[in-house]
Enzyme design. Structure first.
Site, short mmCIF file in Angstrom:
data_model
loop_
_atom_site.label_atom_id
_atom_site.label_comp_id
_atom_site.label_asym_id
_atom_site.label_seq_id
_atom_site.Cartn_x
_atom_site.Cartn_y
_atom_site.Cartn_z
N LYS A 2 5.72 -10.65 -19.54
CA LYS A 2 5.36 -9.26 -19.88
C LYS A 2 4.03 -9.23 -20.61
O LYS A 2 3.16 -8.41 -20.32
CB LYS A 2 6.42 -8.60 -20.77
CG LYS A 2 7.67 -8.05 -20.18
CD LYS A 2 7.52 -6.92 -19.21
CE LYS A 2 7.20 -7.41 -17.83
NZ LYS A 2 8.29 -7.63 -16.91
N TRP A 6 -4.01 -1.84 -1.34
CA TRP A 6 -4.06 -3.06 -2.16
C TRP A 6 -4.45 -4.16 -1.18
O TRP A 6 -3.71 -4.49 -0.28
CB TRP A 6 -2.69 -3.32 -2.76
CG TRP A 6 -2.64 -4.44 -3.75
CD1 TRP A 6 -2.91 -4.36 -5.09
CD2 TRP A 6 -2.25 -5.79 -3.50
NE1 TRP A 6 -2.73 -5.58 -5.67
CE2 TRP A 6 -2.33 -6.48 -4.74
CE3 TRP A 6 -1.86 -6.49 -2.37
CZ2 TRP A 6 -2.02 -7.82 -4.85
CZ3 TRP A 6 -1.56 -7.84 -2.49
CH2 TRP A 6 -1.64 -8.50 -3.72
N LYS A 26 2.98 -3.03 -7.53
CA LYS A 26 4.39 -2.91 -7.86
C LYS A 26 5.30 -3.61 -6.86
O LYS A 26 6.25 -4.26 -7.24
CB LYS A 26 4.75 -1.42 -7.95
CG LYS A 26 6.19 -1.14 -8.35
CD LYS A 26 6.44 -1.56 -9.78
CE LYS A 26 7.88 -1.40 -10.21
NZ LYS A 26 8.17 -2.18 -11.41
N GLU A 76 10.61 -14.25 -19.76
CA GLU A 76 10.29 -12.86 -19.43
C GLU A 76 9.34 -12.26 -20.46
O GLU A 76 8.42 -11.52 -20.12
CB GLU A 76 11.60 -12.06 -19.31
CG GLU A 76 11.43 -10.58 -19.06
CD GLU A 76 10.66 -10.23 -17.80
OE1 GLU A 76 10.34 -11.13 -17.00
OE2 GLU A 76 10.34 -9.05 -17.62
N HIS A 78 6.85 -32.33 -26.17
CA HIS A 78 6.52 -33.28 -25.09
C HIS A 78 5.15 -32.96 -24.47
O HIS A 78 4.91 -33.27 -23.32
CB HIS A 78 7.62 -33.28 -24.03
CG HIS A 78 8.93 -33.76 -24.59
ND1 HIS A 78 9.15 -35.07 -24.89
CD2 HIS A 78 10.03 -33.07 -24.98
CE1 HIS A 78 10.37 -35.20 -25.42
NE2 HIS A 78 10.92 -33.99 -25.49
N ARG A 106 1.61 1.44 -5.90
CA ARG A 106 1.89 0.46 -4.84
C ARG A 106 0.62 -0.32 -4.46
O ARG A 106 0.70 -1.35 -3.80
CB ARG A 106 2.43 1.18 -3.61
CG ARG A 106 3.74 1.85 -3.85
CD ARG A 106 4.18 2.56 -2.61
NE ARG A 106 4.48 1.63 -1.55
CZ ARG A 106 5.66 1.07 -1.36
NH1 ARG A 106 6.65 1.35 -2.16
NH2 ARG A 106 5.87 0.25 -0.37
N GLU A 127 0.98 -10.23 -18.28
CA GLU A 127 0.61 -9.36 -17.16
C GLU A 127 0.00 -8.04 -17.60
O GLU A 127 -0.82 -7.48 -16.87
CB GLU A 127 1.80 -9.13 -16.21
CG GLU A 127 2.87 -8.20 -16.71
CD GLU A 127 3.97 -7.98 -15.68
OE1 GLU A 127 3.68 -7.75 -14.51
OE2 GLU A 127 5.15 -8.03 -16.09
N CYS A 145 0.85 -1.17 0.00
CA CYS A 145 0.00 0.00 0.00
C CYS A 145 0.89 1.24 0.00
O CYS A 145 2.08 1.15 0.28
CB CYS A 145 -0.88 0.01 1.24
SG CYS A 145 -1.78 -1.54 1.43
N ASN A 182 0.61 -0.35 6.22
CA ASN A 182 1.05 -1.16 5.09
C ASN A 182 1.67 -2.42 5.68
O ASN A 182 2.56 -2.32 6.51
CB ASN A 182 2.09 -0.36 4.28
CG ASN A 182 2.68 -1.16 3.13
OD1 ASN A 182 2.13 -2.17 2.72
ND2 ASN A 182 3.80 -0.68 2.61
N GLY A 183 1.19 -3.59 5.27
CA GLY A 183 1.74 -4.83 5.82
C GLY A 183 0.64 -5.71 6.36
O GLY A 183 -0.52 -5.59 5.96
C1 F6R Z 1 6.69 -8.21 -13.39
C2 F6R Z 1 7.23 -7.73 -12.13
C3 F6R Z 1 7.22 -8.67 -10.98
C4 F6R Z 1 8.41 -8.39 -10.05
C5 F6R Z 1 8.30 -9.24 -8.78
C6 F6R Z 1 9.50 -9.03 -7.88
O1 F6R Z 1 6.82 -7.25 -14.39
O2 F6R Z 1 7.64 -6.62 -12.01
O3 F6R Z 1 7.21 -10.00 -11.39
O4 F6R Z 1 9.60 -8.67 -10.74
O5 F6R Z 1 7.13 -8.91 -8.10
O6 F6R Z 1 9.61 -7.70 -7.50
P1 F6R Z 1 10.96 -7.12 -6.94
O7 F6R Z 1 11.95 -7.15 -8.07
O8 F6R Z 1 10.65 -5.73 -6.51
O9 F6R Z 1 11.41 -8.00 -5.83
#
Ligand code: F6R
Length: 609
Positions: free
Chosen positions: A486, A74, A604, A482, A505, A27, A489, A2, A100-101
């Site tokens: 991308k 969040w 994020k 990756e 397979h 966040r 998501e 949050c 937050n937490g």
């Molecule tokens: C995807 C993305 C997430 C983060 C993951 C780890 O685009 O950003 O998969 O990579 O949540 O986050 P960090 O790097 O902040 O530990």
């Protein structure tokens, strides 16, 4: 994950709170709220939805007052709703809190308070903290906060106001970020720096267990026993503009375009372009200590985990150390065979990811040396690890990680070269060749970003598909993972990455006419085999978009389309190959009308397990 903000000073608090929250909305953004001390009473306004919903609610009746706290939520405990939105108060409205937490023992405290006659309005753990403040109130705000801290367990950043002491805000934290911004006659609190840099650059980072009492003119930091703590104030070096969109339609696109700079910044001081060697002045492990490492564990989540997979190839092939890569949420529970000869590298953009932090602590407990690769200076992970390699990507605001990923790959490659040389497993000439190639990467990325029309066309043409596949071998497979993440998501297209040889397979059953398959073919040692796999999917009438180096005429014979990337060495290829995939995801999401910077259900910084 949050977002938290607080203000105390001489200006109208609500306007800063809303502005600061808009910088933190990434966040967490299912609801938002503010509490402002208005004429000696705490006034709370909150509602479900984006910040705009709160702005609309406040339009025409903004709270009036020069002290307040705000929160973007969040959801973790209790669904997104007006009632569950923060701030939360006790029944009398004397205390208000944002959090937050997770308060892990909130249920037992709640039962105890219910037995005493408390009624709760929300399903949240946070409301319990507000009630506990009222229950434990001893006539002194500060000492009551300390009493509450003795009762609660879990992870938190907490910011409190108290109607009986309307000249101060008290905040504290454990395992969640919190910073203080210092002004003249005014002070700020936030969970992250972008919230305050429009107002002040002077800041300090709160550490676990510290309690800050913030007034308009002072900030007093102490521990739970009242021992004063002096904090090191620093100037934020990046400016407000760096955290804004800078003319781009979305943060994600801006961040994709920032990659030449973030690569240069991350190389600065580490890549010696004249001697063609790598230095890590910040690391103080001796060659003997490094030679003693007999196994490396790389632990991370999501995109950072994908960077870890690339890192495994680098470290095993260049430094000749066996490497295991773990998803952080799995690491602790598989009882890894970590010991004093192990090095555990955790990779995290935010430096706050709860699972990664827990994995780091577990590795430390088991006696490993630990190294954090992170983008956020002073983050929890940076502080807990023995040593830190910072990626200098700058603030990454879009939920989908782009520039953080490429700087993570770069950091891992530089580290592998460095360790390879220390352990003498990498010949000097080979290292020089790699470093030379590295110095060209920022300009090569720049060139690639100059011409993205072809990707836009693919995104328009195939953006309506519901499935896509990414295949490759060796490092191309790591990048494919990756690329698929991308795409799924942010565009919500179902995307899967497969080691190209694995497709037959089972998954080949899903390859039917018209399904887009992106085939990465940059790894020379497995090139022919990858081209065979390409033909296998083409034979099932998939639409094949292949990716190879400029000058590779072969791919066009088999693929429907070819994306050409500048020629580079096999270890450097991931740094370039991921760019078209980031752009493809971005433009596909745009084609589908998705909220690119704030994809549904995601946040994020994932500070809950
Ligand atoms: C995807 C993305 C997430 C983060 C993951 C780890 O685009 O950003 O998969 O990579 O949540 O986050 P960090 O790097 O902040 O530990």
């Amino acid at each position: 994950m949050c977002g938290i903000v607080g203000y105390i000073g001489y200006k109208q608090a609500a306007s800063f709170l809303l502005d600061g929250m808009s910088k933190l909305e990434y966040r967490g953004y299912d609801s938002a709220g503010v509490a402002v001390m208005e004429n000696g009473r705490i006034r709370v306004d909150k509602c479900v939805g984006r910040l705009d919903a709160l702005r609309q609610k406040l339009a025409g009746r903004m709270p009036v007052g020069t002290m307040g706290i705000g929160h973007t939520r969040w959801a973790t405990h209790g669904r997104p709703s007006d009632r569950n939105a923060h701030p939360h108060t006790d029944p009398s409205g004397n205390f208000v809190v944002v959090h937050n937490g997770i308060i892990e023992n909130y249920l037992s405290i709640k039962e105890e308070l219910l037995a005493k006659g408390h009624c709760f309005l929300s399903e949240t753990d946070t409301e319990v903290v507000a009630h506990l403040m009222a229950d434990l109130y001893d006539g002194d705000f500060e000492s009551t906060v300390k009493k509450v801290l003795q009762r609660i367990k879990g992870s938190y950043s907490l910011v409190f106001m108290c109607q009986m002491e309307p000249d101060k805000i008290i905040c504290t934290k454990k395992d969640n970020p919190l910073i203080i911004g210092l002004g003249e006659g005014e002070n700020y609190i936030a969970s992250d720096i972008p919230a305050i840099i429009n107002e002040t650059r002077r800041t300090f980072i709160m550490s676990d267990g510290e309690i800050a009492t913030v007034t308009a003119d002072s900030v007093w930091v102490q521990d739970i026993n009242g021992v004063p703590i002096s904090k090191k104030v620093f100037e934020v070096s990046w400016n407000a503009e760096a955290a804004e969109k800078g003319g781009f339609e979305h943060f994600m696109l801006k961040e994709i375009y920032e990659q030449p700079k973030s690569m240069r910044d991350t190389m600065t001081g580490r890549v010696d372009a004249e001697a063609l060697c790598i230095k890590f002045p910040e690391l103080n492990w001796s060659p003997e200590e490094m030679a003693a490492v007999d196994r490396i564990f790389i632990v991370a989540c999501g995109t950072a985990y994908h960077a870890g997979i690339v890192g495994k190839y680098y470290l095993e092939q260049l430094a000749k150390v066996p490497v295991e890569v773990d998803i952080a949420s799995e690491f602790r529970y598989r009882h890894p065979l970590v010991d004093g000869n192990s090095l555990c590298i955790v990779i995290s953009q935010s430096g706050e990811t709860s699972d990664t932090l827990a994995a780091l602590r577990e590795a430390k407990r088991l006696g490993a040396r630990t190294l954090a690769v992170t983008n956020v200076v002073g983050s929890s992970i940076a502080r807990d690890a023995d040593q830190v390699v910072y990626t200098y990507a700058g603030p990454e605001i879009a939920v989908a990680s782009t520039k953080a990923y490429t700087t993570q790959l770069l950091a891992m490659l530089m580290f592998a070269i460095y360790i390879g040389r220390l352990r003498e497993s990498l010949p000097e000439e080979k290292a020089k060749e790699l470093v030379k190639g590295l110095t060209l990467i920022p300009e090569q990325i720049h060139q690639m970003l100059e011409n993205v029309d072809q990707i836009k066309v693919f995104a328009r043409k195939y953006g309506s598909c519901e499935d896509a596949f990414f295949i490759g071998r060796s490092l191309d497979y790591a990048v494919a993972l990756e690329g698929a993440l991308k795409l799924k998501e942010i565009s919500y297209i179902h995307a899967e990455a497969y080691a190209a040889g694995e497709l037959k397979h089972g998954t080949l059953a899903l390859i039917v006419e018209g399904v887009p398959v992106i085939v990465l073919a940059t790894q020379e040692d497995v090139y022919d085999k990858t081209v065979s796999n390409l033909q296998e999917v083409k034979a099932r009438e998939a639409v094949v978009i292949a990716m190879g180096f400029v000058g590779d005429e072969n791919l066009a014979k088999y693929a429907d389309h070819v994306i050409y990337i500048p020629r580079t060495g096999k270890y450097l290829a991931p740094l370039l190959a991921v760019l078209p995939l980031q752009l493809l995801a971005y433009y596909a999401a745009l084609t589908r009308g998705c909220d690119v910077d704030k994809p549904r259900n995601l946040a994020k910084s994932v500070t809950v397990e």
